[in-house]
Design a protein around this motif. Structure first.
Motif, PDB file in Angstrom:
ATOM      1  N   ALA A   1       0.809  -1.211   0.000  1.00  0.00           N
ATOM      2  CA  ALA A   1       0.000   0.000   0.000  1.00  0.00           C
ATOM      3  C   ALA A   1       0.849   1.270   0.000  1.00  0.00           C
ATOM      4  CB  ALA A   1      -0.916   0.009   1.220  1.00  0.00           C
ATOM      5  N   ARG A   2       2.159   1.158   0.013  1.00  0.00           N
ATOM      6  CA  ARG A   2       3.025   2.328   0.086  1.00  0.00           C
ATOM      7  C   ARG A   2       3.501   2.764  -1.291  1.00  0.00           C
ATOM      8  NH1 ARG A   2       6.863   0.033   4.758  1.00  0.00           N
ATOM      9  NH2 ARG A   2       5.250  -0.294   6.290  1.00  0.00           N
ATOM     10  N   SER A   3       3.488   4.057  -1.494  1.00  0.00           N
ATOM     11  CA  SER A   3       4.061   4.596  -2.724  1.00  0.00           C
ATOM     12  C   SER A   3       5.526   4.944  -2.457  1.00  0.00           C
ATOM     13  CB  SER A   3       3.293   5.835  -3.162  1.00  0.00           C
ATOM     14  OG  SER A   3       3.471   6.872  -2.218  1.00  0.00           O
ATOM     15  N   ARG A   4       6.223   5.284  -3.506  1.00  0.00           N
ATOM     16  CA  ARG A   4       7.633   5.630  -3.362  1.00  0.00           C
ATOM     17  C   ARG A   4       7.800   6.897  -2.521  1.00  0.00           C
ATOM     18  NH1 ARG A   4      12.261   3.967  -6.987  1.00  0.00           N
ATOM     19  NH2 ARG A   4      10.872   2.308  -7.636  1.00  0.00           N
ATOM     20  N   SER A   5       6.938   7.871  -2.732  1.00  0.00           N
ATOM     21  CA  SER A   5       7.027   9.106  -1.946  1.00  0.00           C
ATOM     22  C   SER A   5       6.673   8.848  -0.477  1.00  0.00           C
ATOM     23  CB  SER A   5       6.110  10.185  -2.528  1.00  0.00           C
ATOM     24  OG  SER A   5       4.772   9.748  -2.506  1.00  0.00           O
ATOM     25  N   ASP A   6       5.770   7.913  -0.238  1.00  0.00           N
ATOM     26  CA  ASP A   6       5.412   7.540   1.134  1.00  0.00           C
ATOM     27  C   ASP A   6       6.604   6.898   1.837  1.00  0.00           C
ATOM     28  OD1 ASP A   6       3.630   7.293   3.280  1.00  0.00           O
ATOM     29  OD2 ASP A   6       3.112   5.239   2.709  1.00  0.00           O
ATOM     30  N   GLU A   7       7.340   6.058   1.130  1.00  0.00           N
ATOM     31  CA  GLU A   7       8.534   5.431   1.704  1.00  0.00           C
ATOM     32  C   GLU A   7       9.619   6.477   1.983  1.00  0.00           C
ATOM     33  OE1 GLU A   7       9.610   2.383  -1.039  1.00  0.00           O
ATOM     34  OE2 GLU A   7       8.120   0.981  -0.254  1.00  0.00           O
ATOM     35  N   LYS A   8       9.775   7.454   1.089  1.00  0.00           N
ATOM     36  CA  LYS A   8      10.766   8.514   1.297  1.00  0.00           C
ATOM     37  C   LYS A   8      10.412   9.347   2.517  1.00  0.00           C
ATOM     38  CE  LYS A   8      12.156   8.952  -3.505  1.00  0.00           C
ATOM     39  NZ  LYS A   8      12.153   9.810  -4.705  1.00  0.00           N
ATOM     40  N   LEU A   9       9.130   9.634   2.709  1.00  0.00           N
ATOM     41  CA  LEU A   9       8.700  10.389   3.873  1.00  0.00           C
ATOM     42  C   LEU A   9       9.001   9.615   5.156  1.00  0.00           C
ATOM     43  CD1 LEU A   9       7.311  12.844   5.101  1.00  0.00           C
ATOM     44  CD2 LEU A   9       5.127  11.648   4.787  1.00  0.00           C
ATOM     45  N   THR A  10       8.787   8.304   5.140  1.00  0.00           N
ATOM     46  CA  THR A  10       9.093   7.476   6.305  1.00  0.00           C
ATOM     47  C   THR A  10      10.585   7.534   6.627  1.00  0.00           C
ATOM     48  OG1 THR A  10       7.245   6.005   5.801  1.00  0.00           O
ATOM     49  CG2 THR A  10       8.925   5.151   7.282  1.00  0.00           C
ATOM     50  N   VAL A  11      11.419   7.482   5.613  1.00  0.00           N
ATOM     51  CA  VAL A  11      12.872   7.559   5.825  1.00  0.00           C
ATOM     52  C   VAL A  11      13.249   8.903   6.434  1.00  0.00           C
ATOM     53  CG1 VAL A  11      15.095   7.672   4.630  1.00  0.00           C
ATOM     54  CG2 VAL A  11      13.452   5.892   4.040  1.00  0.00           C
ATOM     55  N   VAL A  12      12.672   9.986   5.956  1.00  0.00           N
ATOM     56  CA  VAL A  12      12.962  11.313   6.494  1.00  0.00           C
ATOM     57  C   VAL A  12      12.533  11.404   7.963  1.00  0.00           C
ATOM     58  CG1 VAL A  12      12.313  13.761   6.331  1.00  0.00           C
ATOM     59  CG2 VAL A  12      12.883  12.476   4.265  1.00  0.00           C
ATOM     60  N   ILE A  13      11.374  10.837   8.293  1.00  0.00           N
ATOM     61  CA  ILE A  13      10.893  10.859   9.675  1.00  0.00           C
ATOM     62  C   ILE A  13      11.817  10.043  10.572  1.00  0.00           C
ATOM     63  CG2 ILE A  13       9.010  10.150  11.199  1.00  0.00           C
ATOM     64  CD1 ILE A  13       7.096  10.827   8.885  1.00  0.00           C
ATOM     65  N   VAL A  14      12.274   8.887  10.094  1.00  0.00           N
ATOM     66  CA  VAL A  14      13.183   8.057  10.885  1.00  0.00           C
ATOM     67  C   VAL A  14      14.516   8.776  11.096  1.00  0.00           C
ATOM     68  CG1 VAL A  14      14.512   5.911  10.861  1.00  0.00           C
ATOM     69  CG2 VAL A  14      12.092   5.873  10.271  1.00  0.00           C
ATOM     70  N   LEU A  15      15.014   9.446  10.078  1.00  0.00           N
ATOM     71  CA  LEU A  15      16.253  10.215  10.234  1.00  0.00           C
ATOM     72  C   LEU A  15      16.075  11.350  11.237  1.00  0.00           C
ATOM     73  CD1 LEU A  15      17.541  10.385   6.555  1.00  0.00           C
ATOM     74  CD2 LEU A  15      18.540   9.128   8.460  1.00  0.00           C
ATOM     75  N   ALA A  16      14.935  12.020  11.183  1.00  0.00           N
ATOM     76  CA  ALA A  16      14.662  13.086  12.152  1.00  0.00           C
ATOM     77  C   ALA A  16      14.604  12.518  13.563  1.00  0.00           C
ATOM     78  CB  ALA A  16      13.345  13.783  11.807  1.00  0.00           C
ATOM     79  N   LEU A  17      14.005  11.345  13.716  1.00  0.00           N
ATOM     80  CA  LEU A  17      13.954  10.689  15.024  1.00  0.00           C
ATOM     81  C   LEU A  17      15.369  10.396  15.521  1.00  0.00           C
ATOM     82  CD1 LEU A  17      12.384   9.351  17.331  1.00  0.00           C
ATOM     83  CD2 LEU A  17      12.286   7.277  15.945  1.00  0.00           C
ATOM     84  N   GLY A  18      16.233   9.931  14.630  1.00  0.00           N
ATOM     85  CA  GLY A  18      17.616   9.657  15.000  1.00  0.00           C
ATOM     86  C   GLY A  18      18.348  10.898  15.453  1.00  0.00           C
ATOM     87  N   VAL A  19      18.113  12.010  14.781  1.00  0.00           N
ATOM     88  CA  VAL A  19      18.765  13.270  15.152  1.00  0.00           C
ATOM     89  C   VAL A  19      18.261  13.754  16.508  1.00  0.00           C
ATOM     90  CG1 VAL A  19      18.922  15.722  14.535  1.00  0.00           C
ATOM     91  CG2 VAL A  19      19.248  13.967  12.788  1.00  0.00           C
ATOM     92  N   VAL A  20      16.974  13.550  16.780  1.00  0.00           N
ATOM     93  CA  VAL A  20      16.411  13.989  18.058  1.00  0.00           C
ATOM     94  C   VAL A  20      16.908  13.108  19.201  1.00  0.00           C
ATOM     95  CG1 VAL A  20      14.245  14.139  19.352  1.00  0.00           C
ATOM     96  CG2 VAL A  20      14.370  15.046  17.042  1.00  0.00           C
ATOM     97  N   ILE A  21      17.032  11.805  18.960  1.00  0.00           N
ATOM     98  CA  ILE A  21      17.421  10.872  20.015  1.00  0.00           C
ATOM     99  C   ILE A  21      18.934  10.885  20.271  1.00  0.00           C
ATOM    100  CG2 ILE A  21      17.599   8.403  20.566  1.00  0.00           C
ATOM    101  CD1 ILE A  21      14.911   7.997  19.360  1.00  0.00           C
ATOM    102  N   ALA A  22      19.745  11.155  19.269  1.00  0.00           N
ATOM    103  CA  ALA A  22      21.198  11.005  19.359  1.00  0.00           C
ATOM    104  C   ALA A  22      21.852  11.684  20.568  1.00  0.00           C
ATOM    105  CB  ALA A  22      21.853  11.478  18.069  1.00  0.00           C
ATOM    106  N   PRO A  23      21.551  12.936  20.883  1.00  0.00           N
ATOM    107  CA  PRO A  23      22.262  13.572  21.998  1.00  0.00           C
ATOM    108  C   PRO A  23      21.731  13.209  23.385  1.00  0.00           C
ATOM    109  CG  PRO A  23      20.833  15.164  20.947  1.00  0.00           C
ATOM    110  CD  PRO A  23      20.743  13.893  20.146  1.00  0.00           C
ATOM    111  N   THR A  24      20.698  12.408  23.475  1.00  0.00           N
ATOM    112  CA  THR A  24      20.117  12.065  24.771  1.00  0.00           C
ATOM    113  C   THR A  24      20.854  10.882  25.397  1.00  0.00           C
ATOM    114  OG1 THR A  24      18.526  10.517  23.817  1.00  0.00           O
ATOM    115  CG2 THR A  24      17.843  12.817  23.961  1.00  0.00           C
ATOM    116  N   PRO A  25      20.670  10.656  26.686  1.00  0.00           N
ATOM    117  CA  PRO A  25      21.275   9.480  27.323  1.00  0.00           C
ATOM    118  C   PRO A  25      20.810   8.168  26.688  1.00  0.00           C
ATOM    119  CG  PRO A  25      20.558  11.023  28.997  1.00  0.00           C
ATOM    120  CD  PRO A  25      20.051  11.541  27.680  1.00  0.00           C
TER     121      PRO A  25
END
Length: 69
Positions: free
Chosen positions: A24-48
């Protein structure tokens, strides 16, 4: 006043997006998921928690490379 932790919000969004069927996922939907996961990584990285995850992955990688020798 209620506050929302951005890391928790992004984690919930990622879980909800990954529960959908792959067909059910389009290519743009998959790209958006990747961007969200990368943003999550950036937010979590400096925390304990992020530091703990990094240490765990480093130990895992060291164990794998040592066992292959």
């Amino acid at each position: 006043m209620m506050t929302i932790n951005v890391g928790v919000l992004l984690a919930v969004i990622v879980v909800l997006r990954l529960r959908r069927r792959t067909e059910a996922r389009s290519r743009s939907d998959e790209k958006l998921t990747v961007v969200i996961v990368l943003a999550l990584g950036v937010v979590i990285a400096p925390t304990p928690a992020g530091e703990g995850i990094l240490d765990f992955i480093a130990q895992l990688a060291t164990g794998i490379t040592d066992s292959s020798r």
